[in-house]
Design a protein around this motif. Structure first.
Motif, PDB file in Angstrom:
ATOM      1  N   LEU A  53    -140.565 -48.881  37.521  1.00  0.00           N
ATOM      2  CA  LEU A  53    -140.958 -49.595  38.739  1.00  0.00           C
ATOM      3  C   LEU A  53    -141.357 -51.037  38.442  1.00  0.00           C
ATOM      4  O   LEU A  53    -141.040 -51.949  39.209  1.00  0.00           O
ATOM      5  CB  LEU A  53    -142.108 -48.850  39.427  1.00  0.00           C
ATOM      6  N   ASN A  55    -140.174 -52.947  36.166  1.00  0.00           N
ATOM      7  CA  ASN A  55    -138.984 -53.731  35.850  1.00  0.00           C
ATOM      8  C   ASN A  55    -137.923 -53.703  36.944  1.00  0.00           C
ATOM      9  O   ASN A  55    -136.978 -54.491  36.897  1.00  0.00           O
ATOM     10  CB  ASN A  55    -138.354 -53.217  34.547  1.00  0.00           C
ATOM     11  N   GLY A  56    -138.071 -52.803  37.916  1.00  0.00           N
ATOM     12  CA  GLY A  56    -137.011 -52.623  38.900  1.00  0.00           C
ATOM     13  C   GLY A  56    -135.756 -52.081  38.246  1.00  0.00           C
ATOM     14  O   GLY A  56    -134.633 -52.405  38.662  1.00  0.00           O
ATOM     15  N   ASP A  59    -132.286 -50.524  39.905  1.00  0.00           N
ATOM     16  CA  ASP A  59    -132.252 -50.873  41.324  1.00  0.00           C
ATOM     17  C   ASP A  59    -131.206 -51.960  41.543  1.00  0.00           C
ATOM     18  O   ASP A  59    -131.325 -53.056  40.991  1.00  0.00           O
ATOM     19  CB  ASP A  59    -133.623 -51.377  41.772  1.00  0.00           C
ATOM     20  N   LYS A  61    -130.786 -53.847  43.943  1.00  0.00           N
ATOM     21  CA  LYS A  61    -131.375 -55.025  44.583  1.00  0.00           C
ATOM     22  C   LYS A  61    -132.369 -55.742  43.664  1.00  0.00           C
ATOM     23  O   LYS A  61    -132.934 -56.763  44.048  1.00  0.00           O
ATOM     24  CB  LYS A  61    -132.089 -54.616  45.874  1.00  0.00           C
ATOM     25  N   ARG A  62    -132.578 -55.168  42.462  1.00  0.00           N
ATOM     26  CA  ARG A  62    -133.494 -55.732  41.480  1.00  0.00           C
ATOM     27  C   ARG A  62    -134.921 -55.831  42.024  1.00  0.00           C
ATOM     28  O   ARG A  62    -135.691 -56.712  41.649  1.00  0.00           O
ATOM     29  CB  ARG A  62    -133.015 -57.113  41.017  1.00  0.00           C
ATOM     30  N   ASP A  63    -135.269 -54.937  42.916  1.00  0.00           N
ATOM     31  CA  ASP A  63    -136.605 -54.954  43.503  1.00  0.00           C
ATOM     32  C   ASP A  63    -137.610 -54.282  42.568  1.00  0.00           C
ATOM     33  O   ASP A  63    -137.386 -53.168  42.094  1.00  0.00           O
ATOM     34  CB  ASP A  63    -136.614 -54.228  44.859  1.00  0.00           C
ATOM     35  N   LYS A  64    -138.707 -54.971  42.318  1.00  0.00           N
ATOM     36  CA  LYS A  64    -139.796 -54.406  41.539  1.00  0.00           C
ATOM     37  C   LYS A  64    -140.882 -53.918  42.489  1.00  0.00           C
ATOM     38  O   LYS A  64    -141.149 -54.558  43.499  1.00  0.00           O
ATOM     39  CB  LYS A  64    -140.377 -55.463  40.595  1.00  0.00           C
ATOM     40  N   ASN A  65    -141.476 -52.792  42.158  1.00  0.00           N
ATOM     41  CA  ASN A  65    -142.557 -52.247  42.972  1.00  0.00           C
ATOM     42  C   ASN A  65    -143.813 -52.213  42.106  1.00  0.00           C
ATOM     43  O   ASN A  65    -144.122 -51.210  41.469  1.00  0.00           O
ATOM     44  CB  ASN A  65    -142.194 -50.852  43.492  1.00  0.00           C
ATOM     45  N   GLU A 234    -133.661 -58.338  32.113  1.00  0.00           N
ATOM     46  CA  GLU A 234    -134.603 -57.487  32.857  1.00  0.00           C
ATOM     47  C   GLU A 234    -135.980 -57.466  32.209  1.00  0.00           C
ATOM     48  O   GLU A 234    -136.998 -57.503  32.901  1.00  0.00           O
ATOM     49  CB  GLU A 234    -134.047 -56.065  32.924  1.00  0.00           C
TER      50      GLU A 234
END
Length: 268
Positions: A53, A55-56, A59, A61-65, A234
Motif C-alpha cells: 500500500l 508503494n502502490g 496498482d 493507477k500507481r495510487d498509494k494508500n 517505484e
C-alpha cells in the motif's frame, strides 16, 4: 504449498501470496492470499500488505494508500513485528501517512532496537557472541555485564527522548538532539534476523531469473528482502547517494546499519 494454503495454513497463505504477487505477477491472487493470512493477524502478512500500500505496488493507477498502510503497519506492530515497529517509527517521524510526531516516532525506533536485542538474546547462540561487545563467550545472556549493557542502552535512549522533548520546537513539532539510538552506538552489532522463507524464495528466484529485471524494474537493495518493483522507480532511493533503492523505510534502516553505511557517498 497450495494444498496447505487451501487448508487454511497461514504461513502457506502468506508465502504463496508473496510468490504469486512478486514472482508470477498474479497481483490479485497474491494480495488475496496475503489478506487471508492478515485477517487472522499474521504479523508478516500485515506488514507486507502495508508495504504494498505504501508503494502502490501492482496498482495500474500507481495510487498509494498511505493511511491504510499505516493502519496495517500499526496492527503488525501491535503483535510485535519488529520491522513494522521500525516502519511506524519512521512514518511518525516523517509525518508519512500519519500526523507527524517526532518524539513518539523515536520511541517506536527505540522499541524496535530493544526487541532486536531481546531476540538476539533468545537465539541458541550465546548472547555475548551474538552481540559483538562486552561479555564472555560462555555468557548465556544473564550475566551482569549483559544486563548492564542492555540497561545502559534503554536508559540512555530514554534520556535522549526526554531531552529531545524538552528541546522540542512548539511551533513546528521538530525536536533537537540525536536520532533514535542503535545498539551499534554502544559497541554492539546485533546480527540481522533470519529472513522469512518467502523472502529467501524471492531472493533465490530473482537471482536465477535475471531476465525479470531487464525491464528496468529494480530489486530492493536490502539483500535479505527480495521484493521487486512492479513499475519503474517505484521504490525510494537513498537521498544521499541515489545509488540504492528500498521497498520500505525498515529495509533502508536495516541495510544502512549492516551494509550501506560503509559504502554510501553523498552526491552534491
Amino acid at each position: 504449498m497450495k494444498n496447505c494454503a487451501d487448508a487454511g495454513n497461514l504461513e502457506a497463505c502468506y508465502t504463496l501470496g508473496m510468490i504469486q504477487f512478486y514472482c508470477f505477477k498474479n497481483r490479485v491472487s497474491g494480495v488475496a492470499l496475503m489478506a487471508k493470512a492478515a485477517i487472522a493477524s499474521h504479523p508478516v502478512a500485515l506488514y507486507s500488505l502495508a508495504v504494498i500500500l505504501f508503494n502502490g505496488s501492482g496498482d495500474p493507477k500507481r495510487d498509494k494508500n498511505l493511511k491504510a498502510g499505516v493502519f496495517l503497519c500499526a496492527k503488525a506492530a501491535a503483535v510485535g513485528h519488529i520491522d513494522a515497529i521500525r516502519e511506524l517509527g519512521h512514518c511518525l517521524q516523517d509525518g508519512y501517512g500519519i500526523k507527524k510526531n517526532v518524539i513518539e516516532g523515536r520511541r517506536f525506533l527505540v522499541e524496535a532496537n530493544a526487541r532486536e536485542a531481546e531476540a538476539a538474546a533468545k537465539e541458541s547462540s550465546p548472547f555475548a557472541s551474538s552481540l559483538s561487545g562486552p561479555g564472555s563467550s560462555r555468557c548465556n545472556g544473564n550475566c551482569p555485564s549483559c544486563h548492564l549493557q542492555y540497561q545502559s542502552y534503554i536508559t540512555k535512549s530514554d534520556d535522549t527522548l526526554k531531552s529531545s522533548q524538552r528541546n522540542q520546537h512548539s511551533e513546528n513539532g521538530i525536536s533537537e538532539g540525536d536520532d533514535g539510538l542503535l545498539l551499534s552506538d554502544f559497541g554492539c552489532n546485533v546480527p540481522p534476523a533470519k529472513p522469512h522463507l518467502a523472502n529467501v524464495f524471492l531472493v533465490d528466484w530473482f537471482s536465477i531469473h535475471i531476465h525479470c529485471q531487464e525491464s528496468g524494474f529494480g530489486l530492493c537493495s536490502y539483500p535479505m528482502c527480495g521484493r521487486l518493483e512492479t513499475r519503474r522507480h517505484e521504490f525510494r532511493r537513498c537521498s544521499a547517494c541515489s545509488s540504492v533503492s528500498y521497498c520500505s523505510r525498515a529495509c533502508q534502516a536495516l541495510d544502512w546499519k549492516t551494509w550501506h553505511r560503509q559504502k554510501c557517498t553523498r552526491r552534491w
